[in-house]
Design a protein around this motif. Structure first.
Motif, PDB file in Angstrom:
ATOM      1  N   GLY A 334      30.853  32.151  51.653  1.00  0.00           N
ATOM      2  CA  GLY A 334      29.841  33.120  52.070  1.00  0.00           C
ATOM      3  C   GLY A 334      28.950  33.456  50.890  1.00  0.00           C
ATOM      4  O   GLY A 334      29.326  33.221  49.733  1.00  0.00           O
ATOM      5  N   PHE A 335      27.774  34.000  51.186  1.00  0.00           N
ATOM      6  CA  PHE A 335      26.779  34.230  50.135  1.00  0.00           C
ATOM      7  C   PHE A 335      26.216  35.645  50.225  1.00  0.00           C
ATOM      8  O   PHE A 335      26.048  36.169  51.328  1.00  0.00           O
ATOM      9  CB  PHE A 335      25.657  33.196  50.260  1.00  0.00           C
ATOM     10  N   PRO A 336      25.887  36.254  49.062  1.00  0.00           N
ATOM     11  CA  PRO A 336      26.158  35.734  47.716  1.00  0.00           C
ATOM     12  C   PRO A 336      27.620  35.911  47.328  1.00  0.00           C
ATOM     13  O   PRO A 336      28.290  36.837  47.800  1.00  0.00           O
ATOM     14  CB  PRO A 336      25.260  36.586  46.823  1.00  0.00           C
ATOM     15  N   THR A 337      28.103  35.040  46.465  1.00  0.00           N
ATOM     16  CA  THR A 337      29.432  35.156  45.859  1.00  0.00           C
ATOM     17  C   THR A 337      29.250  35.095  44.346  1.00  0.00           C
ATOM     18  O   THR A 337      28.551  34.221  43.838  1.00  0.00           O
ATOM     19  CB  THR A 337      30.365  34.025  46.319  1.00  0.00           C
ATOM     20  N   PHE A 338      29.867  36.033  43.638  1.00  0.00           N
ATOM     21  CA  PHE A 338      29.727  36.105  42.191  1.00  0.00           C
ATOM     22  C   PHE A 338      31.085  35.890  41.518  1.00  0.00           C
ATOM     23  O   PHE A 338      32.085  36.505  41.926  1.00  0.00           O
ATOM     24  CB  PHE A 338      29.179  37.470  41.759  1.00  0.00           C
ATOM     25  N   TYR A 339      31.090  35.033  40.524  1.00  0.00           N
ATOM     26  CA  TYR A 339      32.257  34.856  39.663  1.00  0.00           C
ATOM     27  C   TYR A 339      31.858  35.246  38.244  1.00  0.00           C
ATOM     28  O   TYR A 339      30.866  34.728  37.716  1.00  0.00           O
ATOM     29  CB  TYR A 339      32.716  33.400  39.647  1.00  0.00           C
ATOM     30  N   LEU A 340      32.619  36.127  37.625  1.00  0.00           N
ATOM     31  CA  LEU A 340      32.414  36.447  36.217  1.00  0.00           C
ATOM     32  C   LEU A 340      33.520  35.746  35.424  1.00  0.00           C
ATOM     33  O   LEU A 340      34.713  36.017  35.632  1.00  0.00           O
ATOM     34  CB  LEU A 340      32.459  37.951  35.978  1.00  0.00           C
ATOM     35  N   ILE A 341      33.129  34.825  34.544  1.00  0.00           N
ATOM     36  CA  ILE A 341      34.062  34.049  33.737  1.00  0.00           C
ATOM     37  C   ILE A 341      34.110  34.656  32.333  1.00  0.00           C
ATOM     38  O   ILE A 341      33.061  34.937  31.735  1.00  0.00           O
ATOM     39  CB  ILE A 341      33.615  32.574  33.645  1.00  0.00           C
ATOM     40  N   ASP A 342      35.314  34.864  31.806  1.00  0.00           N
ATOM     41  CA  ASP A 342      35.408  35.513  30.494  1.00  0.00           C
ATOM     42  C   ASP A 342      35.182  34.522  29.353  1.00  0.00           C
ATOM     43  O   ASP A 342      34.915  33.333  29.574  1.00  0.00           O
ATOM     44  CB  ASP A 342      36.736  36.257  30.344  1.00  0.00           C
ATOM     45  N   GLU A 343      35.308  35.000  28.125  1.00  0.00           N
ATOM     46  CA  GLU A 343      34.978  34.201  26.945  1.00  0.00           C
ATOM     47  C   GLU A 343      35.882  32.991  26.764  1.00  0.00           C
ATOM     48  O   GLU A 343      35.517  32.019  26.101  1.00  0.00           O
ATOM     49  CB  GLU A 343      35.080  35.087  25.684  1.00  0.00           C
ATOM     50  N   THR A 344      37.065  33.015  27.370  1.00  0.00           N
ATOM     51  CA  THR A 344      38.000  31.896  27.232  1.00  0.00           C
ATOM     52  C   THR A 344      37.929  30.926  28.407  1.00  0.00           C
ATOM     53  O   THR A 344      38.682  29.948  28.439  1.00  0.00           O
ATOM     54  CB  THR A 344      39.444  32.427  27.110  1.00  0.00           C
ATOM     55  N   GLY A 345      37.052  31.209  29.366  1.00  0.00           N
ATOM     56  CA  GLY A 345      36.909  30.319  30.520  1.00  0.00           C
ATOM     57  C   GLY A 345      37.761  30.708  31.707  1.00  0.00           C
ATOM     58  O   GLY A 345      37.835  29.950  32.684  1.00  0.00           O
ATOM     59  N   LYS A 346      38.381  31.885  31.655  1.00  0.00           N
ATOM     60  CA  LYS A 346      39.188  32.345  32.781  1.00  0.00           C
ATOM     61  C   LYS A 346      38.366  33.270  33.687  1.00  0.00           C
ATOM     62  O   LYS A 346      37.431  33.929  33.233  1.00  0.00           O
ATOM     63  CB  LYS A 346      40.436  33.079  32.278  1.00  0.00           C
ATOM     64  N   ILE A 347      38.745  33.307  34.942  1.00  0.00           N
ATOM     65  CA  ILE A 347      38.043  34.140  35.913  1.00  0.00           C
ATOM     66  C   ILE A 347      38.416  35.600  35.699  1.00  0.00           C
ATOM     67  O   ILE A 347      39.592  35.968  35.766  1.00  0.00           O
ATOM     68  CB  ILE A 347      38.368  33.699  37.349  1.00  0.00           C
ATOM     69  N   GLU A 348      37.405  36.419  35.423  1.00  0.00           N
ATOM     70  CA  GLU A 348      37.622  37.846  35.176  1.00  0.00           C
ATOM     71  C   GLU A 348      37.367  38.685  36.412  1.00  0.00           C
ATOM     72  O   GLU A 348      37.991  39.733  36.617  1.00  0.00           O
ATOM     73  CB  GLU A 348      36.710  38.302  34.036  1.00  0.00           C
ATOM     74  N   GLU A 349      36.443  38.217  37.265  1.00  0.00           N
ATOM     75  CA  GLU A 349      36.046  39.030  38.421  1.00  0.00           C
ATOM     76  C   GLU A 349      35.517  38.121  39.520  1.00  0.00           C
ATOM     77  O   GLU A 349      34.845  37.119  39.248  1.00  0.00           O
ATOM     78  CB  GLU A 349      34.969  40.017  37.983  1.00  0.00           C
ATOM     79  N   VAL A 350      35.822  38.462  40.774  1.00  0.00           N
ATOM     80  CA  VAL A 350      35.302  37.738  41.940  1.00  0.00           C
ATOM     81  C   VAL A 350      34.744  38.771  42.909  1.00  0.00           C
ATOM     82  O   VAL A 350      35.442  39.712  43.293  1.00  0.00           O
ATOM     83  CB  VAL A 350      36.395  36.909  42.645  1.00  0.00           C
ATOM     84  N   THR A 351      33.488  38.610  43.303  1.00  0.00           N
ATOM     85  CA  THR A 351      32.839  39.558  44.207  1.00  0.00           C
ATOM     86  C   THR A 351      32.064  38.801  45.280  1.00  0.00           C
ATOM     87  O   THR A 351      31.289  37.901  44.960  1.00  0.00           O
ATOM     88  CB  THR A 351      31.861  40.473  43.454  1.00  0.00           C
ATOM     89  N   GLN A 352      32.268  39.163  46.538  1.00  0.00           N
ATOM     90  CA  GLN A 352      31.486  38.594  47.639  1.00  0.00           C
ATOM     91  C   GLN A 352      30.602  39.675  48.236  1.00  0.00           C
ATOM     92  O   GLN A 352      31.010  40.822  48.402  1.00  0.00           O
ATOM     93  CB  GLN A 352      32.393  38.011  48.723  1.00  0.00           C
TER      94      GLN A 352
END
Length: 367
Positions: A334-352
């Protein structure tokens, strides 16, 4: 051409029949639809994309059968004309049939938002007649048929300083008590934004109906959602790396941004909330936090369409189109979908979905 309702009343008097008010006609149409055990019709839609200056035409043949245990009281089946695809919702299970690659996608969706927002459900009169409150506007002559027009205001609010007004219009034929046309009209700050028009014909109402039997062509591969398609990725796991080209042909790799946070904005062209989010990001007073690098990722539209879109809509960060596989890797549904990736490349946040609060949390704080 507008006429006066008194003319309808006069014709009814001349025929020795007691004239019905517009409200009574609407109630009778609603009753007629609710009493039918099976409703079949043809739905022809014109879907406006105002940003691209385009109109998409969509035709469905639809079959609805009463089922008290179904999500909105009906199981249904729809065939999209000329698209090689069908969809069905039967006994709490959704089916998407693709004849081009000979696959059937199934998902248990007793209360699925996908079914709730399905075009077959959203734009069919069985649902529309249940909305409240419809108000009579007047009668109109269309294609030599005299129709009564009703309206229902779905939204009248202010979102981030913008006036958003959404109204619905439904035309009913008093001769057969069946809906003939529907119009969904969205305005921003009093100006036309998007209109969606739908005409109905080929009606067939029955007082009995056999339950749907799911029977698909032999040799089709069944894909069960959740087993063959990844859900949204979880916070804390390593984000899948990818390499895409921006609008200038330069390679963009997620792994190149180690040491900074990366905001992945999964959006598509024909998405109103995606556009509103972009408008927020493009405001002169909006600046991302110093440690966030935003990337726009479109899993659906081609680079050529994105180039045309960007002539009208400002996207103030790199645009990565033709990203279907990346969308699948991240489980975007679904859209929009936001992924915030942290400094090490791990997923910090997921928001739809869109919200003002979500957009503001990535903004640079005032000093």
């Amino acid at each position: 051409m507008k006429t006066r309702y008194s003319q309808i009343a006069l014709l009814a008097l001349l025929s020795c029949a007691k004239p019905q008010s517009p409200e009574e006609i609407f109630a009778e149409a609603k009753k007629k639809m609710k009493e039918a055990e099976r409703v079949q019709l043809r739905m022809d839609m014109v879907w406006e994309n105002p940003e691209m200056g385009e109109f998409e035409t969509i035709g469905y043949s639809a079959d609805f059968r009463k089922n008290p245990e179904a999500f909105f009281g009906y199981d249904f089946h729809g065939k999209r004309v000329g698209a090689g695809s069908e969809s069905a919702y039967v006994q709490g299970v959704e089916y998407q049939i693709n004849h081009r690659d000979s696959t059937v996608r199934t998902e248990d969706v007793l209360d699925s938002s996908m079914v709730q927002h399905s075009m077959l459900r959203t734009f069919n009169p069985l649902v529309l007649l249940e909305k409240e409150p419809w108000s009579y506007l007047g009668d109109t002559s269309i294609q030599e048929k005299q129709l009564l027009e009703y309206s229902w205001v779905e939204m009248d609010t202010v979102i981030d300083g913008r006036e958003v007004y959404l109204e619905n219009h439904l035309w009913i034929n008093p001769a057969n008590l069946l809906p003939a046309f529907y119009s969904r009209r969205l305005f921003h700050d009093g100006k036309r934004n998007q209109f969606i028009e739908c005409s109905y014909d080929g009606w067939k109402l029955e007082d009995s109906a056999e339950p749907f039997v799911v029977d698909f062509p032999k040799g089709y591969l069944t894909k069960v959602a959740g087993n063959t398609e990844s859900p949204l990725l979880k916070v804390g796991i390593q984000a899948p790396d990818f390499e895409l080209e921006d609008g200038h042909g330069n390679p963009v790799r997620l792994s190149d941004y180690r040491g900074k946070k990366v905001l992945l904005d999964f959006s598509i062209i024909n998405c109103g909330w995606c556009k509103i989010a972009l408008e927020q990001f493009a405001k002169p007073d909006y600046e991302f936090a110093d440690d966030i690098v935003p990337l726009y990722i479109n899993p659906s539209d081609s680079k050529e369409r994105m180039e045309k879109y960007q002539l009208k809509i400002k996207i103030p960060f790199p645009v990565l189109a033709d990203a279907e596989q990346v969308g699948k890797d991240y489980g975007v549904n679904g859209f929009p979908t936001f992924y915030l990736i942290d400094e090490t490349g791990k997923i910090e946040e997921v928001t739809q979905g869109y919200s003002d609060e979500t957009i503001l949390q990535w903004k640079k704080k005032s000093e």
